[in-house]
Design a protein around this motif. Sequence first.
Motif, PDB file in Angstrom:
ATOM      1  N   ALA A 221       0.779  -1.279  -0.086  1.00 17.41           N
ATOM      2  CA  ALA A 221      -0.215   0.243   0.021  1.00 17.41           C
ATOM      3  C   ALA A 221       0.563   0.900   0.139  1.00 17.41           C
ATOM      4  O   ALA A 221       2.346   0.975   0.380  1.00 17.41           O
ATOM      5  CB  ALA A 221      -1.120  -0.073   0.705  1.00 17.41           C
ATOM      6  N   VAL A 222       0.482   1.952  -0.666  1.00 18.22           N
ATOM      7  CA  VAL A 222       1.037   3.351  -0.278  1.00 18.22           C
ATOM      8  C   VAL A 222       0.316   4.380   0.879  1.00 18.22           C
ATOM      9  O   VAL A 222      -0.991   4.758   0.453  1.00 18.22           O
ATOM     10  CB  VAL A 222       0.664   4.077  -1.905  1.00 18.22           C
ATOM     11  CG1 VAL A 222       1.521   5.505  -2.181  1.00 18.22           C
ATOM     12  CG2 VAL A 222       1.992   3.076  -2.459  1.00 18.22           C
ATOM     13  N   ALA A 223       1.048   4.841   1.039  1.00 18.68           N
ATOM     14  CA  ALA A 223       0.304   5.920   2.474  1.00 18.68           C
ATOM     15  C   ALA A 223       1.029   7.566   2.113  1.00 18.68           C
ATOM     16  O   ALA A 223       2.119   7.939   1.973  1.00 18.68           O
ATOM     17  CB  ALA A 223       1.205   5.632   3.726  1.00 18.68           C
ATOM     18  N   MET A 278       0.132  23.193  -0.448  1.00 18.17           N
ATOM     19  CA  MET A 278       0.461  22.052   0.142  1.00 18.17           C
ATOM     20  C   MET A 278       0.998  20.936  -0.552  1.00 18.17           C
ATOM     21  O   MET A 278       1.169  21.167  -1.590  1.00 18.17           O
ATOM     22  CB  MET A 278      -1.599  20.667  -0.965  1.00 18.17           C
ATOM     23  CG  MET A 278      -1.352  19.772  -0.055  1.00 18.17           C
ATOM     24  SD  MET A 278      -1.836  19.834   2.096  1.00 18.17           S
ATOM     25  CE  MET A 278      -4.282  20.912   1.810  1.00 18.17           C
ATOM     26  N   LEU A 279       2.053  20.221   0.721  1.00 18.45           N
ATOM     27  CA  LEU A 279       3.293  19.923   0.500  1.00 18.45           C
ATOM     28  C   LEU A 279       2.742  18.607   0.561  1.00 18.45           C
ATOM     29  O   LEU A 279       1.815  18.296   1.523  1.00 18.45           O
ATOM     30  CB  LEU A 279       4.247  19.867   1.153  1.00 18.45           C
ATOM     31  CG  LEU A 279       4.366  21.728   0.775  1.00 18.45           C
ATOM     32  CD1 LEU A 279       6.139  22.012   2.578  1.00 18.45           C
ATOM     33  CD2 LEU A 279       5.199  21.749  -0.522  1.00 18.45           C
ATOM     34  N   ARG A 280       3.109  17.017  -0.624  1.00 17.13           N
ATOM     35  CA  ARG A 280       2.504  15.608  -0.217  1.00 17.13           C
ATOM     36  C   ARG A 280       4.059  14.988  -0.556  1.00 17.13           C
ATOM     37  O   ARG A 280       5.155  15.250  -0.700  1.00 17.13           O
ATOM     38  CB  ARG A 280       2.085  15.296  -2.134  1.00 17.13           C
ATOM     39  CG  ARG A 280       1.966  13.720  -1.646  1.00 17.13           C
ATOM     40  CD  ARG A 280       0.427  13.575  -2.828  1.00 17.13           C
ATOM     41  NE  ARG A 280      -0.430  14.042  -2.260  1.00 17.13           N
ATOM     42  CZ  ARG A 280      -1.728  13.802  -3.217  1.00 17.13           C
ATOM     43  NH1 ARG A 280      -1.827  13.451  -4.284  1.00 17.13           N
ATOM     44  NH2 ARG A 280      -2.927  14.571  -2.590  1.00 17.13           N
ATOM     45  N   MET A 281       3.823  13.973   0.188  1.00 16.94           N
ATOM     46  CA  MET A 281       4.942  13.106   0.486  1.00 16.94           C
ATOM     47  C   MET A 281       4.277  11.069   0.568  1.00 16.94           C
ATOM     48  O   MET A 281       3.312  11.210   1.053  1.00 16.94           O
ATOM     49  CB  MET A 281       5.873  12.777   1.600  1.00 16.94           C
ATOM     50  CG  MET A 281       5.149  12.748   2.806  1.00 16.94           C
ATOM     51  SD  MET A 281       6.200  12.660   4.481  1.00 16.94           S
ATOM     52  CE  MET A 281       6.656  11.080   3.527  1.00 16.94           C
ATOM     53  N   THR A 282       5.148  10.772  -0.260  1.00 18.98           N
ATOM     54  CA  THR A 282       4.406   8.933  -0.361  1.00 18.98           C
ATOM     55  C   THR A 282       5.450   7.824   0.518  1.00 18.98           C
ATOM     56  O   THR A 282       6.359   8.601   0.419  1.00 18.98           O
ATOM     57  CB  THR A 282       3.945   8.664  -1.396  1.00 18.98           C
ATOM     58  OG1 THR A 282       5.248   8.675  -2.709  1.00 18.98           O
ATOM     59  CG2 THR A 282       2.798   9.523  -2.504  1.00 18.98           C
ATOM     60  N   VAL A 283       5.002   6.766   0.895  1.00 19.20           N
ATOM     61  CA  VAL A 283       5.107   5.885   1.897  1.00 19.20           C
ATOM     62  C   VAL A 283       4.843   4.485   1.049  1.00 19.20           C
ATOM     63  O   VAL A 283       3.944   4.504   1.362  1.00 19.20           O
ATOM     64  CB  VAL A 283       5.804   5.762   3.217  1.00 19.20           C
ATOM     65  CG1 VAL A 283       6.609   5.087   3.999  1.00 19.20           C
ATOM     66  CG2 VAL A 283       6.165   7.663   3.504  1.00 19.20           C
TER      67      VAL A 283
END
Length: 324
Positions: A221-223, A278-283
């Motif tokens: 999955a991707v957070a 809005m800043l975005r990051m994914t894990v």
Amino acid sequence: MTDVELSFQAPECDPGDNWCDTVKQLTGNQWLASSADWLVAKPLTIILILIVAMVIRSLARKLIDRLTRASGGNIPTLLRPLRERAPQALGTLLSERRAQRAKTIGSVFKSITSVLVFGIAFMMILAELGVNLAPVLASAGILGVAVGFGAQNVVKDFLSGVFMMLEDQYGVGDVVDVGEASGTVEAVGLRITTMRDVNGTVWYVRNGEILRVGNSSQGFAVAVVDVPIGYGADVGQATDILGRIATYAAENEPVAEDVLEPPEVLGVERVSATEGIMLRMTVKVRPGRQWAVQRTLRARIMEAFEDAGIQGPVVRGYTNNSEA
């Protein structure tokens, strides 16, 4: 000999009729000898048919049990040719999922085997009794069409459940979205799938009514973490803090065991009058753990932003009554 005596005289044995000759030699009764085929041969044949049918059914069920049984954590033989979509990293949950899947498919095969074996045995018994099978088969065909037309929704649910099991679309413990309902799968049957949503409501969904399935628990999955900042904030500084805090959190408990790859900071996602920048990051994380990871990362990032003096977006039109 009178005409009355002639009318009750039993017929003689046909040449080559061993049963008739044997019974006549043993009893000396011509009537029993002529009826030996109905009194002895046919009952024995029917009993033999039933015994053979039960033996074949028992052997087939044992074979199905052997094919659906997992030994030492291995994949059941029945499932080896089929594709598995569940991730290997799930461990115990994957083993339970395999066992349930194999058990359900095995129960279907057992039912089909019982119907076929005893159906053929029933037809053989009718043929042995001299019943003309053509009208029986025609009547059974018409009845089957009528029942199938009346219970077409049940048949549709059943077939959808079979294909869902074979294709391993989802299993117990998966978080899925089936359209009208979404939640964690608690039970998977051939006709009904039972789900529980985040509010605790239990949903019973007919398999035939499921047109699409969104599974959040397969593979990975991707957070996705979105963090808003104000227009006056330093975007470069905020991006650096975002990446540093996310990397530190991903390498330490309680997030470390769920993270599969290092976090990736994507930068500015959007700019709006109400949300600011809005800043975005994914894990990439283990399946089903994206929401817990998102909450943990968001809390730590907001705390770091506050310590660094990075302001959040200003809500337009808000009035503080205490200052009025």
